[in-house]
Enzyme design. Sequence first.
Site, PDB file in Angstrom:
ATOM      1  N   ASP A 199      85.788  18.050  76.818  1.00 30.65           N
ATOM      2  CA  ASP A 199      86.119  17.985  75.392  1.00 30.65           C
ATOM      3  C   ASP A 199      87.626  18.068  75.159  1.00 30.65           C
ATOM      4  O   ASP A 199      88.193  17.286  74.390  1.00 30.65           O
ATOM      5  CB  ASP A 199      85.373  19.077  74.617  1.00 30.65           C
ATOM      6  CG  ASP A 199      85.540  20.453  75.237  1.00 30.65           C
ATOM      7  OD1 ASP A 199      85.880  20.539  76.429  1.00 30.65           O
ATOM      8  OD2 ASP A 199      85.338  21.448  74.537  1.00 30.65           O
ATOM      9  N   THR A 225      81.909  16.498  82.638  1.00 34.99           N
ATOM     10  CA  THR A 225      81.801  17.951  82.779  1.00 34.99           C
ATOM     11  C   THR A 225      80.391  18.313  83.220  1.00 34.99           C
ATOM     12  O   THR A 225      79.407  17.814  82.657  1.00 34.99           O
ATOM     13  CB  THR A 225      82.150  18.772  81.515  1.00 34.99           C
ATOM     14  OG1 THR A 225      81.865  20.150  81.801  1.00 34.99           O
ATOM     15  CG2 THR A 225      81.407  18.374  80.261  1.00 34.99           C
ATOM     16  N   ILE A 226      80.346  19.168  84.223  1.00 36.92           N
ATOM     17  CA  ILE A 226      79.022  19.605  84.693  1.00 36.92           C
ATOM     18  C   ILE A 226      78.305  20.372  83.590  1.00 36.92           C
ATOM     19  O   ILE A 226      77.086  20.486  83.605  1.00 36.92           O
ATOM     20  CB  ILE A 226      79.119  20.479  85.967  1.00 36.92           C
ATOM     21  CG1 ILE A 226      79.919  21.757  85.701  1.00 36.92           C
ATOM     22  CG2 ILE A 226      79.679  19.700  87.124  1.00 36.92           C
ATOM     23  CD1 ILE A 226      79.626  22.866  86.710  1.00 36.92           C
ATOM     24  N   ASP A 227      79.070  20.939  82.650  1.00 33.30           N
ATOM     25  CA  ASP A 227      78.457  21.771  81.596  1.00 33.30           C
ATOM     26  C   ASP A 227      77.493  20.979  80.712  1.00 33.30           C
ATOM     27  O   ASP A 227      76.673  21.562  80.011  1.00 33.30           O
ATOM     28  CB  ASP A 227      79.541  22.380  80.708  1.00 33.30           C
ATOM     29  CG  ASP A 227      80.400  23.389  81.455  1.00 33.30           C
ATOM     30  OD1 ASP A 227      80.138  23.599  82.656  1.00 33.30           O
ATOM     31  OD2 ASP A 227      81.323  23.957  80.855  1.00 33.30           O
ATOM     32  N   ARG A 280      80.295  26.891  80.731  1.00 26.58           N
ATOM     33  CA  ARG A 280      81.191  27.831  80.061  1.00 26.58           C
ATOM     34  C   ARG A 280      80.579  28.455  78.813  1.00 26.58           C
ATOM     35  O   ARG A 280      80.562  29.659  78.663  1.00 26.58           O
ATOM     36  CB  ARG A 280      82.516  27.157  79.726  1.00 26.58           C
ATOM     37  CG  ARG A 280      83.524  28.134  79.156  1.00 26.58           C
ATOM     38  CD  ARG A 280      84.790  27.491  78.710  1.00 26.58           C
ATOM     39  NE  ARG A 280      85.675  27.212  79.820  1.00 26.58           N
ATOM     40  CZ  ARG A 280      85.996  25.996  80.223  1.00 26.58           C
ATOM     41  NH1 ARG A 280      85.487  24.957  79.593  1.00 26.58           N
ATOM     42  NH2 ARG A 280      86.807  25.807  81.218  1.00 26.58           N
ATOM     43  N   GLU A 359      76.224  31.418  82.449  1.00 26.31           N
ATOM     44  CA  GLU A 359      77.510  32.117  82.519  1.00 26.31           C
ATOM     45  C   GLU A 359      78.079  32.401  81.122  1.00 26.31           C
ATOM     46  O   GLU A 359      78.744  33.401  80.901  1.00 26.31           O
ATOM     47  CB  GLU A 359      78.453  31.283  83.391  1.00 26.31           C
ATOM     48  CG  GLU A 359      79.777  30.955  82.830  1.00 26.31           C
ATOM     49  CD  GLU A 359      80.588  30.004  83.673  1.00 26.31           C
ATOM     50  OE1 GLU A 359      80.792  30.280  84.857  1.00 26.31           O
ATOM     51  OE2 GLU A 359      81.065  28.996  83.139  1.00 26.31           O
TER      52      GLU A 359
END
Length: 700
Positions: A199, A225-227, A280, A359
């Site tokens: 982002d 992004t892995i997120d 995150r 997380e």
Amino acid sequence: MSGDRISIERLLDIPEVQKVTSRINQELVERRAYCPPVCEVLKGTYTTLRADDQYRFSIHQEAQKRLPHIIGNRVQAIAREDDADEALKARYGKKRNIGIVFSGGPAPGGHNVIAGLYDAAKKANPGTTIYGFLSGPDGIIENEAIEITGDLVDEYRNLGGFTMIKTGRTKIDTTEKMALSKDTCQKLKLDALVIVGGDDSNTNAAFLSEEMIEDGIQVIGVPKTIDGDIQVRDADGRVLCAMSFGFHTAARAFAKEIGNLCTDSSSDVKYWHICKVMGRVASHLALEVALQTHSNLTLIGEDLADYTDTNRLKKAESEAEKDYTAFGMTLRKLSRMVCNAIVQRARAGKNYGVIVIPEGVLEFINEIQVFIIKLSTIIAEYNRYHDNDFHTDHPRLHDKVEYLRRLVRGIRQDNPFPIWNYRDDELFNDLPEFFQEGLLTERDSHGNFQFSQVETDKVIMELVRDYLKILLEKGTYKIGIPRMQYQKALQRDGLDPETFGPILFENYGSEDPCLLTHSTIYSYKTFAKALLTAGAVTAEAEIPKAVAAIYQKSVPKLKTQLHFYGYDGRGSDPTRFDCAYTYNLGLTVFSLVANGATGQMAAIKNLEKDFSDWEPMGVPIAPLMHLEERKGKLNLVLERTVVDITSPAFLITKAMREKWLAAQPGPDDYRRPGPIRFTGKSEEDRPITLVLNAIGNQKF
Ligand code: FBP
């Protein structure tokens, strides 16, 4: 001499030894040689763009003001053009200089974005040069770039990581950095700059695009992004980009490890494995892991934030009151939830299991979120007005806490709403030191709180342990004993199970397969007293060994193993889904560049469907931006997408909770995702989250 071993020199010369010690293994050979499938519209030599006005965006005023040249960008569908006119041929065939940079955390598939871009650009004009900026945006600011050659691309095809040109987290957020970046692009005579990032990096892409539009330098973003939190929908909820790249691989890698833990824990039946997984803020990865493994309990931050304590609410309503503390999640309530899962399984005789904690879960816990925002603002304010940053001036935890205390001491009468007040200080000082340290950890260059640095799992499990102790004393936390096991154990020692059963167990007379000791039996003393009072033993006689052993088995001891899955999965080689996704993103980038687009993000629509339905497109970045708090200030950034708790994938997971908790005797419901399989037919072809959302969102 016979019997002597072969010398090391000769050993090293043997081809078989050379083969097995080489860094080139079969998996690497196959990965490098693999050609991902290409979307139909990108198979030809030329493409054109067609503005697709069915999509609408609600544009933020600030974006309108600050990105005037690109705010009017529209979604661009890519069409194959087999009948190119001379103008298109000339546009495509132009010799170009294109720069590419990785920004933020690594995500599997990045190398294939480069490969796709390289292949398409060289096909259009072999004289085109692709530059790779080294170590992230710093490479642009400092003009550190290499020319990407065919050999280099071939070395990294279908491989994970961002090893080829590395990455970094620098944000191009000052006029000086912006000027240096522009200078680099001009010096390299770039026609286009490609930013592969999350982002914040796509936010960078939008600002750079605006800044360089007058120089004719195009800027294209790529959703990485892995997120999994870059997902694009228009104002009507229509999905343009269902998932950022890297998510599938990371989720599969975590799921493989966590699936193995499910197998291990249900084999030696003595550990609770507590698995913190990256992401995150958003819990997309945790959700996918739950679907992949059927772990016994998976916390989803977005769901916790929505929590309402209905008992509390009802009680208040019956007293004609309103209880606002009934809304939202606290650490205490969260720990109760985890305890409940552990206690329920223990009562079914299962003193083991697997818990997945995202997380970023703390972001969704009210009291902690307040701390994070307040401390981020305090640190950002400090950095704004001092030569050194907060962490350099306050290296030890003690110094940081002392600084906060000074803020409280300095509160003036005329300041009714100080950012750090007496109550904050008091609550903060009640937290364990490792947690204080975590909350005060350095923010990243974008001002984001670094959740990966906080031992969230430890914080939660400490509270869980404390509460389990209370439940143990209350006599509710105990291990259920299989009825047959009890009966056999007593009969082996010539004892009558019927004599001791009702004295020991509250449900002996029932049909329950698992026996639970009476709640009044919560220690050896109370156990012995129960036998004595019932006349089953005398004060002088020893308690029969088999009976004592059964009691010992009913006393739970919580043994935990903490794990963190993040960097390992982030470094995995991509799944075939991510290989195909990223290669086609690279091809899409070139199509956008060749057709003169800027301020667009390359995307592929219909990722949730079969590959034949994938639709490469350009999505305008500026209309996706909104204001968000960063470094204590509101900033214009690309909006992140968190887990939608009304989505089919989440609702299905919620409906499966009890089944996956498996708090009854009998087998667990664990699923074995296995390792990422690159060859063969058994690898799934897309994330389960996407599959379920696609099925669940169908209109009947
Ligand atoms: P990006 O958003 O840059 O892709 O990074 C995501 C992430 O992997 C998070 O899951 C994690 O919290 C963070 O990076 C870790 O950051 P770092 O690599 O700086 O430790």
